[in-house]
Design an enzyme around this catalytic site. Structure first.
Site, PDB file in Angstrom:
ATOM      1  N   HIS A  64       6.846-129.258   8.138  1.00 56.17           N
ATOM      2  CA  HIS A  64       6.041-128.373   7.270  1.00 56.17           C
ATOM      3  C   HIS A  64       6.922-127.649   6.257  1.00 56.17           C
ATOM      4  O   HIS A  64       6.461-127.294   5.175  1.00 56.17           O
ATOM      5  CB  HIS A  64       5.306-127.318   8.121  1.00 56.17           C
ATOM      6  CG  HIS A  64       4.516-127.908   9.248  1.00 56.17           C
ATOM      7  ND1 HIS A  64       3.446-128.748   9.037  1.00 56.17           N
ATOM      8  CD2 HIS A  64       4.649-127.818  10.598  1.00 56.17           C
ATOM      9  CE1 HIS A  64       2.943-129.125  10.207  1.00 56.17           C
ATOM     10  NE2 HIS A  64       3.650-128.577  11.166  1.00 56.17           N
ATOM     11  N   HIS A  94      12.578-119.671   6.095  1.00 51.20           N
ATOM     12  CA  HIS A  94      12.067-120.947   5.597  1.00 51.20           C
ATOM     13  C   HIS A  94      11.458-120.701   4.227  1.00 51.20           C
ATOM     14  O   HIS A  94      11.323-119.558   3.803  1.00 51.20           O
ATOM     15  CB  HIS A  94      11.014-121.533   6.558  1.00 51.20           C
ATOM     16  CG  HIS A  94       9.831-120.654   6.710  1.00 51.20           C
ATOM     17  ND1 HIS A  94       9.757-119.633   7.647  1.00 51.20           N
ATOM     18  CD2 HIS A  94       8.685-120.592   5.998  1.00 51.20           C
ATOM     19  CE1 HIS A  94       8.606-119.006   7.504  1.00 51.20           C
ATOM     20  NE2 HIS A  94       7.946-119.552   6.519  1.00 51.20           N
ATOM     21  N   HIS A  96       8.457-122.017   0.996  1.00 47.30           N
ATOM     22  CA  HIS A  96       7.230-122.709   0.582  1.00 47.30           C
ATOM     23  C   HIS A  96       7.401-122.983  -0.912  1.00 47.30           C
ATOM     24  O   HIS A  96       7.922-122.116  -1.638  1.00 47.30           O
ATOM     25  CB  HIS A  96       5.999-121.826   0.793  1.00 47.30           C
ATOM     26  CG  HIS A  96       5.826-121.363   2.219  1.00 47.30           C
ATOM     27  ND1 HIS A  96       5.010-122.004   3.134  1.00 47.30           N
ATOM     28  CD2 HIS A  96       6.405-120.330   2.907  1.00 47.30           C
ATOM     29  CE1 HIS A  96       5.062-121.369   4.300  1.00 47.30           C
ATOM     30  NE2 HIS A  96       5.911-120.363   4.195  1.00 47.30           N
ATOM     31  N   GLU A 106       3.249-118.425  -1.907  1.00 42.24           N
ATOM     32  CA  GLU A 106       2.038-118.178  -1.101  1.00 42.24           C
ATOM     33  C   GLU A 106       1.364-116.892  -1.596  1.00 42.24           C
ATOM     34  O   GLU A 106       0.209-116.915  -2.012  1.00 42.24           O
ATOM     35  CB  GLU A 106       2.423-118.070   0.382  1.00 42.24           C
ATOM     36  CG  GLU A 106       3.043-119.362   0.920  1.00 42.24           C
ATOM     37  CD  GLU A 106       2.739-119.618   2.362  1.00 42.24           C
ATOM     38  OE1 GLU A 106       3.171-118.813   3.213  1.00 42.24           O
ATOM     39  OE2 GLU A 106       2.055-120.604   2.651  1.00 42.24           O
ATOM     40  N   HIS A 119      10.617-116.863   3.201  1.00 40.90           N
ATOM     41  CA  HIS A 119      10.173-115.975   4.287  1.00 40.90           C
ATOM     42  C   HIS A 119      11.293-115.772   5.302  1.00 40.90           C
ATOM     43  O   HIS A 119      11.731-116.735   5.946  1.00 40.90           O
ATOM     44  CB  HIS A 119       8.947-116.580   4.985  1.00 40.90           C
ATOM     45  CG  HIS A 119       7.722-116.538   4.133  1.00 40.90           C
ATOM     46  ND1 HIS A 119       6.623-117.360   4.352  1.00 40.90           N
ATOM     47  CD2 HIS A 119       7.417-115.779   3.066  1.00 40.90           C
ATOM     48  CE1 HIS A 119       5.699-117.098   3.462  1.00 40.90           C
ATOM     49  NE2 HIS A 119       6.153-116.136   2.654  1.00 40.90           N
ATOM     50  N   THR A 199       1.106-117.778   7.934  1.00 41.62           N
ATOM     51  CA  THR A 199       0.385-118.479   6.862  1.00 41.62           C
ATOM     52  C   THR A 199       0.207-119.960   7.198  1.00 41.62           C
ATOM     53  O   THR A 199      -0.261-120.731   6.372  1.00 41.62           O
ATOM     54  CB  THR A 199       1.137-118.369   5.515  1.00 41.62           C
ATOM     55  OG1 THR A 199       2.391-119.062   5.654  1.00 41.62           O
ATOM     56  CG2 THR A 199       1.345-116.926   5.120  1.00 41.62           C
TER      57      THR A 199
HETATM   58  C1  LIG Z   1       6.326-116.067  10.984  1.00 42.67           C
HETATM   59  C2  LIG Z   1       7.069-117.387  10.783  1.00 42.67           C
HETATM   60  C3  LIG Z   1       6.263-118.493  11.315  1.00 42.67           C
HETATM   61  C4  LIG Z   1       6.235-118.681  12.700  1.00 42.67           C
HETATM   62  C5  LIG Z   1       5.458-119.688  13.236  1.00 42.67           C
HETATM   63  C6  LIG Z   1       4.703-120.505  12.375  1.00 42.67           C
HETATM   64  C7  LIG Z   1       4.743-120.301  10.998  1.00 42.67           C
HETATM   65  C8  LIG Z   1       5.534-119.311  10.464  1.00 42.67           C
HETATM   66  O1  LIG Z   1       5.654-119.226   9.116  1.00 42.67           O
HETATM   67  S1  LIG Z   1       4.926-118.167   8.225  1.00 42.67           S
HETATM   68  N1  LIG Z   1       4.720-118.837   6.817  1.00 42.67           N
HETATM   69  O2  LIG Z   1       5.827-117.051   8.072  1.00 42.67           O
HETATM   70  O3  LIG Z   1       3.682-117.824   8.859  1.00 42.67           O
HETATM   71  C9  LIG Z   1       3.866-121.622  12.886  1.00 42.67           C
HETATM   72  C10 LIG Z   1       4.233-122.039  14.306  1.00 42.67           C
HETATM   73  C11 LIG Z   1       4.332-120.814  15.182  1.00 42.67           C
HETATM   74  C12 LIG Z   1       5.493-119.950  14.729  1.00 42.67           C
HETATM   75  C13 LIG Z   1       5.479-118.632  15.527  1.00 42.67           C
HETATM   76  C14 LIG Z   1       5.638-118.940  17.049  1.00 42.67           C
HETATM   77  C15 LIG Z   1       4.588-119.919  17.511  1.00 42.67           C
HETATM   78  C16 LIG Z   1       3.229-119.220  17.487  1.00 42.67           C
HETATM   79  C17 LIG Z   1       4.823-120.556  18.876  1.00 42.67           C
HETATM   80  O4  LIG Z   1       4.622-119.654  19.943  1.00 42.67           O
HETATM   81  C18 LIG Z   1       3.886-121.755  18.882  1.00 42.67           C
HETATM   82  C19 LIG Z   1       3.642-122.088  17.374  1.00 42.67           C
HETATM   83  C20 LIG Z   1       4.616-121.157  16.648  1.00 42.67           C
HETATM   84 ZN   LIG Z   2       6.276-118.946   5.571  1.00 40.17          ZN
END
Ligand SMILES: CCc1cc2c(cc1OS(N)(=O)=O)CC[C@@H]1[C@@H]2CC[C@]2(C)[C@@H](O)CC[C@@H]12
Ligand SMILES: [Zn+2]
Length: 261
Positions: A64, A94, A96, A106, A119, A199
Site C-alpha cells: 500500500h 510512510h 502517500h 490525503e 505520515h 486513512t
Molecule cells: C497510523 C499509521 C497506520 C497504521 C496502520 C494502518 C495504516 C496506517 O496509516 S495511516 N495513513 O496513517 O492511517 C493500516 C494497518 C493497521 C496499522 C495500525 C495497526 C493495525 C491496526 C494492526 O493492529 C492490524 C492492521 C494495522
Molecule cells: Zn498514512
C-alpha cells in the site's frame, strides 16, 4: 480474499465501507482543512520532537505504501506537547502520493492538494502495551502529517529514494539503519490538529492528527522514484505501479480543527 482492499476502482476508498463500516463514521480522515475556519487555541503549546536517539530498523513495501520502521522498545524517539497529554513513541513513517504530474496528498488545504504527504506515526505507550492495541484506542495514535510540494531536490530525501529500488515489490523489506526523520521536517512546526482516524482499512478512529502548515520541497525526479514501486508482489504477472495511494477527504461531521499560534 475477504478483507482485501486497495486504491483501484473495484477495491478503493469508495467501497471500503462494505468491509469496514467505520469508513462512514464521525471521525474519519483525511479531511479538507479550511484555515480560516480553524480556531486559534492559545492553550495549544508547541510540538516537541525528540528524534535524536532515533533508531530506524528497516524499509519495506507493504503493498500500500513504503514504510520505514523504528525500534519502539523504549522512549528514545517521541513526540509530545501540542494537543498531546503525554509523549507518543515513533513507530514508523510512510508516504502517500499521486500519479505523474498529479497530486496525491490525503489532507487538502482549502480544497488544494499537495504532491505527496508524509505520515510520522506515533503511539501512546504510556497507556497501551502494544502498537496494535493503541491503534484501536481513541487516544492511541498521534500522526504528524507533512506535505510534500515539488520544486528543488530535497537534500536528505535521497537517502530514502535511493533505497526504493530494493523494495520494488509488495512484501519486500531491507535494512535501513540510522535514518533520523528530523531531516524531513520543514523549518516551522506550526500546525493544525483534529481528532480523526487511520486513512486506510481498518480505519480505526484512533488518531490525533497534527498536520504541519509548511510543506517540504522535493523534486519531481525524487517523486518519480516513488512511482517505481509496485502494489504487486514479485510472483504476480500483472505489474501495478504504486501511485495514487491516497484516500480523499472525508466529512468533517461537526469536528473542530484547531490551529497552533
Ligand atoms: C497510523 C499509521 C497506520 C497504521 C496502520 C494502518 C495504516 C496506517 O496509516 S495511516 N495513513 O496513517 O492511517 C493500516 C494497518 C493497521 C496499522 C495500525 C495497526 C493495525 C491496526 C494492526 O493492529 C492490524 C492492521 C494495522
Ligand atoms: Zn498514512
Amino acid at each position: 480474499t475477504g478483507n482485501h482492499w486497495g486504491y483501484g476502482k473495484e477495491d478503493g476508498p469508495s467501497v471500503w465501507h462494505n468491509n469496514y463500516p467505520v469508513a462512514q463514521g464521525n471521525r474519519q480522515s483525511p479531511i479538507d482543512i479550511i484555515p480560516q475556519q480553524a480556531s486559534h487555541d492559545p492553550s495549544l503549546g508547541p510540538i516537541v520532537l525528540n528524534y535524536d536517539q532515533c533508531t530506524s530498523t528497516n524499509i519495506s513495501n507493504n503493498g500500500h505504501s513504503v514504510v520505514v520502521e523504528f525500534d519502539d522498545s523504549d522512549d528514545r524517539s517521541v513526540i509530545q506537547g501540542g494537543p498531546l497529554d503525554n509523549p507518543y513513541r515513533l513507530k514508523q513513517f510512510h508516504f502517500h502520493w499521486g500519479g505523474k504530474g498529479c497530486h496525491g496528498s490525503e489532507h487538502t488545504v482549502a480544497g488544494n492538494s499537495y504532491a505527496s504527504e508524509l505520515h510520522l506515526v506515533h503511539w501512546n505507550a504510556v497507556k497501551y502495551r502494544t502498537f496494535g492495541e493503541a491503534a484501536a484506542a481513541p487516544d492511541g495514535l498521534a500522526v504528524l502529517g507533512i506535505f510534500l510540494e515539488t520544486g528543488d531536490d530535497h537534500r536528505w530525501l535521497h537517502t530514502i529514494t535511493d533505497a526504493l529500488y530494493m523494495v520494488k515489490f509488495k512484501g519486500s523489506v531491507t535494512d535501513f539503519k540510522r535514518f533520523n526523520p528530523k531531516c524531513l521536517l520543514p523549518s516551522s512546526l506550526q500546525y493544525w490538529t483534529y481528532l480523526g482516524s487511520l486513512t486506510t482499512p481498518p480505519l480505526h478512529e484512533s488518531v490525533t492528527w497534527i498536520v504541519l502548515k509548511e510543506p517540504i520541497i522535493v523534486s519531481d525526479k525524487q517523486m518519480g522514484k516513488f512511482r517505481l514501486l509496485l502494489f504487486s508482489g514479485e510472483e504476480e504477472d500483472q505489474r501495478k505501479r504504486m501511485e495514487n495511494n491516497f484516500r480523499p477527504p472525508q466529512p468533517l461531521q461537526g469536528r473542530k480543527v484547531r490551529s497552533s499560534n
